[in-house]
Design a protein around this motif. Structure first.
Motif, PDB file in Angstrom:
ATOM      1  N   MET A   7     -14.326   4.672   6.607  1.00  0.00           N
ATOM      2  CA  MET A   7     -13.223   4.902   5.604  1.00  0.00           C
ATOM      3  C   MET A   7     -13.788   4.355   4.397  1.00  0.00           C
ATOM      4  O   MET A   7     -14.271   3.158   4.339  1.00  0.00           O
ATOM      5  N   ALA A   8     -13.720   4.740   3.202  1.00  0.00           N
ATOM      6  CA  ALA A   8     -14.151   4.364   1.867  1.00  0.00           C
ATOM      7  C   ALA A   8     -13.136   3.214   1.579  1.00  0.00           C
ATOM      8  O   ALA A   8     -11.777   3.597   1.518  1.00  0.00           O
ATOM      9  N   VAL A   9     -13.372   1.814   1.300  1.00  0.00           N
ATOM     10  CA  VAL A   9     -12.621   0.823   0.692  1.00  0.00           C
ATOM     11  C   VAL A   9     -13.414   0.309  -0.632  1.00  0.00           C
ATOM     12  O   VAL A   9     -14.642   0.207  -0.436  1.00  0.00           O
ATOM     13  N   ASP A  10     -12.728  -0.121  -1.728  1.00  0.00           N
ATOM     14  CA  ASP A  10     -13.356  -0.613  -2.845  1.00  0.00           C
ATOM     15  C   ASP A  10     -13.355  -2.079  -2.752  1.00  0.00           C
ATOM     16  O   ASP A  10     -12.742  -2.978  -3.578  1.00  0.00           O
ATOM     17  N   THR A  11     -14.112  -2.775  -2.000  1.00  0.00           N
ATOM     18  CA  THR A  11     -14.464  -4.057  -1.636  1.00  0.00           C
ATOM     19  C   THR A  11     -15.197  -4.164  -0.708  1.00  0.00           C
ATOM     20  O   THR A  11     -15.573  -3.337   0.268  1.00  0.00           O
ATOM     21  N   ASP A  12     -16.059  -5.544  -0.787  1.00  0.00           N
ATOM     22  CA  ASP A  12     -16.962  -6.065   0.246  1.00  0.00           C
ATOM     23  C   ASP A  12     -16.216  -6.889   1.292  1.00  0.00           C
ATOM     24  O   ASP A  12     -16.947  -7.619   2.062  1.00  0.00           O
ATOM     25  N   ASP A  13     -15.120  -7.312   1.231  1.00  0.00           N
ATOM     26  CA  ASP A  13     -14.291  -8.364   1.900  1.00  0.00           C
ATOM     27  C   ASP A  13     -13.975  -7.762   3.345  1.00  0.00           C
ATOM     28  O   ASP A  13     -14.046  -8.504   4.173  1.00  0.00           O
ATOM     29  N   PHE A  14     -13.926  -6.493   3.469  1.00  0.00           N
ATOM     30  CA  PHE A  14     -13.870  -5.835   4.866  1.00  0.00           C
ATOM     31  C   PHE A  14     -14.381  -4.373   4.865  1.00  0.00           C
ATOM     32  O   PHE A  14     -14.566  -3.765   3.858  1.00  0.00           O
ATOM     33  N   ARG A  40     -10.215  -7.523  -5.409  1.00  0.00           N
ATOM     34  CA  ARG A  40     -10.136  -6.237  -4.902  1.00  0.00           C
ATOM     35  C   ARG A  40      -9.977  -5.976  -3.516  1.00  0.00           C
ATOM     36  O   ARG A  40      -9.334  -5.136  -3.038  1.00  0.00           O
ATOM     37  N   GLY A  41     -10.430  -7.172  -2.792  1.00  0.00           N
ATOM     38  CA  GLY A  41      -9.953  -7.082  -1.120  1.00  0.00           C
ATOM     39  C   GLY A  41      -8.531  -7.115  -1.001  1.00  0.00           C
ATOM     40  O   GLY A  41      -8.004  -6.297  -0.110  1.00  0.00           O
ATOM     41  N   HIS A  42      -7.873  -7.910  -1.767  1.00  0.00           N
ATOM     42  CA  HIS A  42      -6.338  -8.082  -1.483  1.00  0.00           C
ATOM     43  C   HIS A  42      -5.698  -6.752  -1.842  1.00  0.00           C
ATOM     44  O   HIS A  42      -4.766  -6.269  -1.106  1.00  0.00           O
ATOM     45  N   GLU A  44      -6.871  -3.550  -1.767  1.00  0.00           N
ATOM     46  CA  GLU A  44      -7.426  -2.635  -0.858  1.00  0.00           C
ATOM     47  C   GLU A  44      -6.236  -2.858   0.425  1.00  0.00           C
ATOM     48  O   GLU A  44      -6.093  -2.026   1.218  1.00  0.00           O
ATOM     49  N   LEU A  45      -6.384  -4.303   0.768  1.00  0.00           N
ATOM     50  CA  LEU A  45      -5.568  -4.627   2.120  1.00  0.00           C
ATOM     51  C   LEU A  45      -4.166  -4.139   1.811  1.00  0.00           C
ATOM     52  O   LEU A  45      -3.730  -3.501   2.802  1.00  0.00           O
ATOM     53  N   ALA A  46      -3.642  -3.997   0.724  1.00  0.00           N
ATOM     54  CA  ALA A  46      -2.241  -3.848   0.451  1.00  0.00           C
ATOM     55  C   ALA A  46      -2.128  -2.077   0.821  1.00  0.00           C
ATOM     56  O   ALA A  46      -1.399  -1.680   1.132  1.00  0.00           O
ATOM     57  N   ARG A  47      -3.198  -1.426   0.492  1.00  0.00           N
ATOM     58  CA  ARG A  47      -3.386   0.032   0.498  1.00  0.00           C
ATOM     59  C   ARG A  47      -3.541   0.621   1.984  1.00  0.00           C
ATOM     60  O   ARG A  47      -3.268   1.748   2.296  1.00  0.00           O
ATOM     61  N   LEU A  48      -4.206  -0.257   2.648  1.00  0.00           N
ATOM     62  CA  LEU A  48      -4.914   0.052   3.773  1.00  0.00           C
ATOM     63  C   LEU A  48      -3.985   0.526   4.995  1.00  0.00           C
ATOM     64  O   LEU A  48      -4.330   1.468   5.612  1.00  0.00           O
ATOM     65  N   TRP A  49      -2.715   0.017   5.236  1.00  0.00           N
ATOM     66  CA  TRP A  49      -2.165   0.180   6.356  1.00  0.00           C
ATOM     67  C   TRP A  49      -1.281   1.772   6.223  1.00  0.00           C
ATOM     68  O   TRP A  49      -1.318   2.530   7.015  1.00  0.00           O
ATOM     69  N   THR A  50      -0.920   2.097   5.009  1.00  0.00           N
ATOM     70  CA  THR A  50      -0.659   3.487   4.850  1.00  0.00           C
ATOM     71  C   THR A  50      -1.615   4.723   4.999  1.00  0.00           C
ATOM     72  O   THR A  50      -1.367   5.604   5.681  1.00  0.00           O
ATOM     73  N   ARG A  51      -2.875   4.185   4.523  1.00  0.00           N
ATOM     74  CA  ARG A  51      -3.940   5.015   4.600  1.00  0.00           C
ATOM     75  C   ARG A  51      -4.273   5.549   6.175  1.00  0.00           C
ATOM     76  O   ARG A  51      -4.561   6.403   6.710  1.00  0.00           O
ATOM     77  N   LEU A  52      -4.248   4.250   6.829  1.00  0.00           N
ATOM     78  CA  LEU A  52      -4.555   4.319   8.339  1.00  0.00           C
ATOM     79  C   LEU A  52      -3.625   5.173   8.991  1.00  0.00           C
ATOM     80  O   LEU A  52      -3.686   5.838  10.069  1.00  0.00           O
ATOM     81  N   ALA A  53      -2.398   4.930   8.771  1.00  0.00           N
ATOM     82  CA  ALA A  53      -0.942   5.716   9.451  1.00  0.00           C
ATOM     83  C   ALA A  53      -1.472   7.146   9.032  1.00  0.00           C
ATOM     84  O   ALA A  53      -0.928   7.960  10.311  1.00  0.00           O
ATOM     85  N   ASP A  54      -1.891   7.803   8.095  1.00  0.00           N
ATOM     86  CA  ASP A  54      -2.151   8.912   7.599  1.00  0.00           C
ATOM     87  C   ASP A  54      -3.337   9.185   8.223  1.00  0.00           C
ATOM     88  O   ASP A  54      -3.587  10.744   7.879  1.00  0.00           O
ATOM     89  N   CYS A  71     -10.218 -15.464   8.806  1.00  0.00           N
ATOM     90  CA  CYS A  71     -10.015 -15.231   7.481  1.00  0.00           C
ATOM     91  C   CYS A  71      -9.330 -16.531   6.885  1.00  0.00           C
ATOM     92  O   CYS A  71      -8.412 -16.973   7.498  1.00  0.00           O
ATOM     93  N   ALA A  72      -9.968 -16.932   5.846  1.00  0.00           N
ATOM     94  CA  ALA A  72      -9.368 -17.973   5.275  1.00  0.00           C
ATOM     95  C   ALA A  72      -8.455 -17.954   4.200  1.00  0.00           C
ATOM     96  O   ALA A  72      -7.996 -18.860   3.405  1.00  0.00           O
ATOM     97  N   GLY A  73      -8.022 -16.777   4.095  1.00  0.00           N
ATOM     98  CA  GLY A  73      -7.120 -16.245   2.805  1.00  0.00           C
ATOM     99  C   GLY A  73      -7.780 -16.110   1.669  1.00  0.00           C
ATOM    100  O   GLY A  73      -8.846 -15.638   1.565  1.00  0.00           O
ATOM    101  N   GLY A  74      -6.949 -16.093   0.658  1.00  0.00           N
ATOM    102  CA  GLY A  74      -7.274 -15.905  -0.857  1.00  0.00           C
ATOM    103  C   GLY A  74      -8.699 -16.584  -1.316  1.00  0.00           C
ATOM    104  O   GLY A  74      -8.760 -17.744  -1.007  1.00  0.00           O
ATOM    105  N   HIS A  75      -9.662 -15.894  -1.903  1.00  0.00           N
ATOM    106  CA  HIS A  75     -10.640 -16.630  -2.525  1.00  0.00           C
ATOM    107  C   HIS A  75     -10.475 -17.472  -3.458  1.00  0.00           C
ATOM    108  O   HIS A  75      -9.287 -17.093  -4.313  1.00  0.00           O
TER     109      HIS A  75
END
Length: 272
Positions: A7-14, A40-42, A44-54, A71-75
């Protein structure tokens, strides 16, 4: 090997791998490095769960890491931006709310496989999973108060329900770390297993859930999560106070002390 597509995500964090077995894998970090979330990772993580549900074909979500910890949290760059920008604090607060609400409202069951350190936003994702599986040697820390801000990104919502108010207060006020084994003992995680069995156990549970009745699992999760929705005002309050804290002197001192590997020297109680 299970075939998968990305799945395309705009981050290299995951990255997100969509398997033919109905399991969507959210894979944090890169091999040999500690995963963190940048701006960018944060987002994308915010949008991710709705995308996965759909996403068609997704029946369960497995969150794991290929880094040297969960994961160590925020960069550091994201945290520094929050120290100096009200706009950044508002944006991060909105995204943090979306992460928590997205995981709660996602009708697909979410499994986390926790190894190494899970801190900050990493701990939030790990513990908000419907089934959290920790390696016995994992290290779970909510370190907010140590850096001079309120424990706000998930802790006031879930810790009291998971492990009780006494243990929640102790760990959130002192930032005392928990091993995976201790986290299981007090009820903070669903299951703790030997480190070398973590990935296989989490995948087995994810496979079991992916093969289950989607409606029965979704309806059970939705019903149980009303306990979390009932506690939503506490979460909103703690999140707002965390963001206020990032604008204060204690946060600057706490992060300077962390960078300098020294004990922080915070202000007096009258500053609260």
């Amino acid at each position: 090997m299970n075939p998968h597509r990305s799945m395309a995500v705009d981050t290299d964090d995951f990255e997100v791998r969509l398997g033919d077995d109905g399991i969507a894998e959210v894979v944090l970090g890169t091999a040999g490095a500690m995963p963190t979330t940048g701006a960018r990772g944060h987002a994308e993580l915010a949008r991710l769960w709705t995308r996965l549900a759909d996403e068609p074909g997704v029946r369960c979500v497995l969150v794991r890491s290929i880094g040297k910890g969960f994961c160590a949290g925020g960069h550091v760059d994201l945290v520094d931006e929050m120290l100096h920008s009200a706009t950044a604090r508002t944006r991060v607060m909105r995204e943090a709310r979306q992460i928590v609400q997205g995981m709660i409202d996602c009708d697909r069951p979410i499994v986390s496989a926790i190894h190494g350190a899970a801190v900050g936003a990493g701990a939030a994702v790990a513990l908000l999973a419907d089934v959290s599986v920790a390696a016995q040697g994992a290290k779970i820390i909510d370190g907010h108060t140590r850096i001079g801000v309120a424990a706000g990104d998930h802790a006031a919502l879930v810790w009291p329900l998971l492990c009780g108010i006494a243990k929640a207060k102790y760990h959130l006020l002192t930032c005392a770390p928990l091993s995976g084994a201790e986290a299981e003992r007090i009820g903070l995680v669903s299951l703790a297993v030997p480190d070398d069995e973590l990935q296989a156990t989490a995948r087995r549970i994810a496979g079991q859930l992916a093969a289950g009745s989607p409606s029965a699992l979704a309806h059970t999760k939705r019903s149980l999560n009303h306990w979390l929705r009932a506690a939503w005002p506490a979460f909103e309050h703690s999140l707002a106070l965390e963001m206020i804290g990032f604008a204060g002197a204690d946060a600057r001192e706490g992060l300077a002390a962390l960078a300098g590997k020294r004990d922080p020297r915070f202000g007096t109680a009258e500053d609260a």
